[in-house]
Design an enzyme around this catalytic site. Structure first.
Site, mmCIF file in Angstrom:
data_model
loop_
_atom_site.group_PDB
_atom_site.id
_atom_site.type_symbol
_atom_site.label_atom_id
_atom_site.label_comp_id
_atom_site.label_asym_id
_atom_site.label_seq_id
_atom_site.Cartn_x
_atom_site.Cartn_y
_atom_site.Cartn_z
ATOM 1 N N HIS A 1 0.650 1.099 -13.078
ATOM 2 C CA HIS A 1 1.435 -0.061 -13.482
ATOM 3 C C HIS A 1 2.902 0.354 -13.584
ATOM 4 C CE1 HIS A 1 2.233 -3.957 -15.214
ATOM 5 N NE2 HIS A 1 2.972 -3.352 -16.127
ATOM 6 N N MET B 1 -4.137 -6.949 -6.897
ATOM 7 C CA MET B 1 -3.670 -8.020 -7.777
ATOM 8 C C MET B 1 -4.770 -9.025 -8.136
ATOM 9 S SD MET B 1 -0.870 -6.907 -8.499
ATOM 10 C CE MET B 1 0.826 -6.479 -8.244
ATOM 11 N N ARG B 2 -5.973 -8.524 -8.427
ATOM 12 C CA ARG B 2 -7.048 -9.380 -8.957
ATOM 13 C C ARG B 2 -7.496 -8.801 -10.278
ATOM 14 N NH1 ARG B 2 -7.174 -14.086 -7.105
ATOM 15 N NH2 ARG B 2 -9.315 -14.467 -7.743
ATOM 16 N N GLY C 1 0.785 -1.238 0.000
ATOM 17 C CA GLY C 1 0.000 0.000 0.000
ATOM 18 C C GLY C 1 0.814 1.285 0.000
ATOM 19 N N ASP D 1 -3.971 -4.283 -17.920
ATOM 20 C CA ASP D 1 -3.003 -3.191 -18.060
ATOM 21 C C ASP D 1 -3.185 -2.440 -19.380
ATOM 22 O OD1 ASP D 1 -1.878 -3.793 -15.577
ATOM 23 O OD2 ASP D 1 -0.548 -5.292 -16.438
ATOM 24 N N ASN E 1 1.557 3.161 -2.616
ATOM 25 C CA ASN E 1 0.847 4.124 -3.466
ATOM 26 C C ASN E 1 -0.390 4.669 -2.752
ATOM 27 O OD1 ASN E 1 1.985 4.574 -6.269
ATOM 28 N ND2 ASN E 1 2.206 2.353 -6.049
ATOM 29 N N LEU F 1 -10.211 -7.843 -12.898
ATOM 30 C CA LEU F 1 -11.630 -7.514 -12.776
ATOM 31 C C LEU F 1 -12.338 -7.864 -14.090
ATOM 32 C CD1 LEU F 1 -11.045 -4.131 -10.946
ATOM 33 C CD2 LEU F 1 -12.107 -6.185 -9.944
ATOM 34 N N GLU G 1 6.103 6.487 -9.212
ATOM 35 C CA GLU G 1 4.685 6.156 -9.011
ATOM 36 C C GLU G 1 4.062 7.076 -7.959
ATOM 37 O OE1 GLU G 1 3.631 1.943 -8.637
ATOM 38 O OE2 GLU G 1 5.625 1.417 -9.347
ATOM 39 N N ASN H 1 -5.735 2.741 -12.699
ATOM 40 C CA ASN H 1 -4.739 1.777 -12.219
ATOM 41 C C ASN H 1 -3.354 2.377 -12.384
ATOM 42 O OD1 ASN H 1 -3.652 -0.830 -11.447
ATOM 43 N ND2 ASN H 1 -3.172 -1.193 -13.614
HETATM 44 C C1 GAR Z 1 3.324 -0.992 -7.501
HETATM 45 O O1 GAR Z 1 4.628 -0.975 -8.037
HETATM 46 C C2 GAR Z 1 2.296 -1.030 -8.611
HETATM 47 O O2 GAR Z 1 2.670 -0.294 -9.738
HETATM 48 C C3 GAR Z 1 2.249 -2.507 -8.921
HETATM 49 O O3 GAR Z 1 2.310 -3.137 -7.669
HETATM 50 C C4 GAR Z 1 3.054 -2.313 -6.764
HETATM 51 C C5 GAR Z 1 2.219 -2.095 -5.526
HETATM 52 O O4 GAR Z 1 2.967 -1.438 -4.543
HETATM 53 N N1 GAR Z 1 1.066 -2.851 -9.644
HETATM 54 C C6 GAR Z 1 1.036 -3.755 -10.618
HETATM 55 O O5 GAR Z 1 1.999 -4.420 -10.959
HETATM 56 C C7 GAR Z 1 -0.324 -3.916 -11.298
HETATM 57 N N2 GAR Z 1 -0.201 -4.565 -12.561
HETATM 58 P P1 GAR Z 1 2.267 -0.721 -3.328
HETATM 59 O O6 GAR Z 1 1.318 -1.757 -2.692
HETATM 60 O O7 GAR Z 1 3.377 -0.361 -2.395
HETATM 61 O O8 GAR Z 1 1.512 0.475 -3.842
#
Ligand code: GAR
Length: 213
Positions: free
Chosen positions: A108, A89-90, A11, A144, A13, A92, A173, A106
């Protein structure tokens, strides 16, 4: 604008979104954080920030449709206007995605449309590309995929490990996601012909070359 953040893990982000919505006193408010994992570390961060959390554990549902209908109930009951997937990470279903069309975004960790999917940084390094980054985009039913709101780039170093690269991209990010949410909440983002148009955006005049010489 009432915003929900969906997480599955750390979490970071989500944390960046919470703090930017607080400090900017902008028009976006994170009203709830929903996790599909009861032990997601981000849940306690949200609670520490006084934000309502909810767990919709996908393993407790017989199929994707019933999982998503519970997710939908939680979102509707909180009057959510924008959903931010932040390490959720599911996948939809098209029904869910279409219902929330242009209200579901989202982040990525690559420069989409390159390197969709998991294990992004390892594949980036193995491919030999010189530049990578992150993308915030509206969600469409393909993984994505969808209109791009903002991207940021960083060079790939010859001695990068997955971890080092992930750390550098994560820093980008945390800068990009709050900006995208603020622009949407300010009503500055429109999707026209499947491209996201940002009103009054300053277009960067710098460029990135790697290696330099
Ligand atoms: C982040 O790097 C995000 O971009 C990625 O998971 C990480 C989550 O980190 N998302 C994906 O790969 C989605 N396809 P966080 O829980 O610290 O935000």
């Amino acid at each position: 604008m009432r915003v929900a953040v969906l997480i599955s893990g750390r979490g970071s982000n989500m944390r960046a979104l919470i703090s930017s919505c607080r400090t900017n006193e902008g028009p976006a408010e994170i009203v709830c954080v929903i996790s599909n994992h009861p032990d997601a570390a981000g849940l306690s961060v949200a609670l520490d920030n006084g934000i309502k959390t909810e767990i919709v554990d996908h393993r407790r549902f017989a199929d994707r449709a019933s999982f998503e209908s519970e997710l939908g109930r939680a979102l509707e009951s909180a009057d959510i206007e924008l959903i931010c997937l932040a390490g959720f990470m599911r996948l939809l279903s098209p029904d869910f995605v279409n219902h929330w069309r242009d209200r579901l975004i989202n982040i990525h960790p690559s420069l989409l449309p390159a390197f969709k999917g998991l294990d992004t940084h390892r594949r980036v390094i193995e491919s030999g590309v010189r530049v990578t980054g992150c993308t915030v985009h509206f969600v469409r039913s393909k993984m994505d995929d969808g209109p791009i709101i903002i991207q940021a780039a960083t060079p790939v170093h010859p001695d990068d490990t997955d971890e080092r690269l992930a750390e550098r991209v994560l820093h980008l990010e945390h800068h990009c996601y709050p900006l995208a949410v603020r622009w949407i909440a300010e009503g500055r983002v429109r999707v026209i012909d499947e491209r996201a148009i940002i009103a009054n955006a300053d277009i960067t005049k710098t460029w990135l070359i790697n290696p330099e010489a």
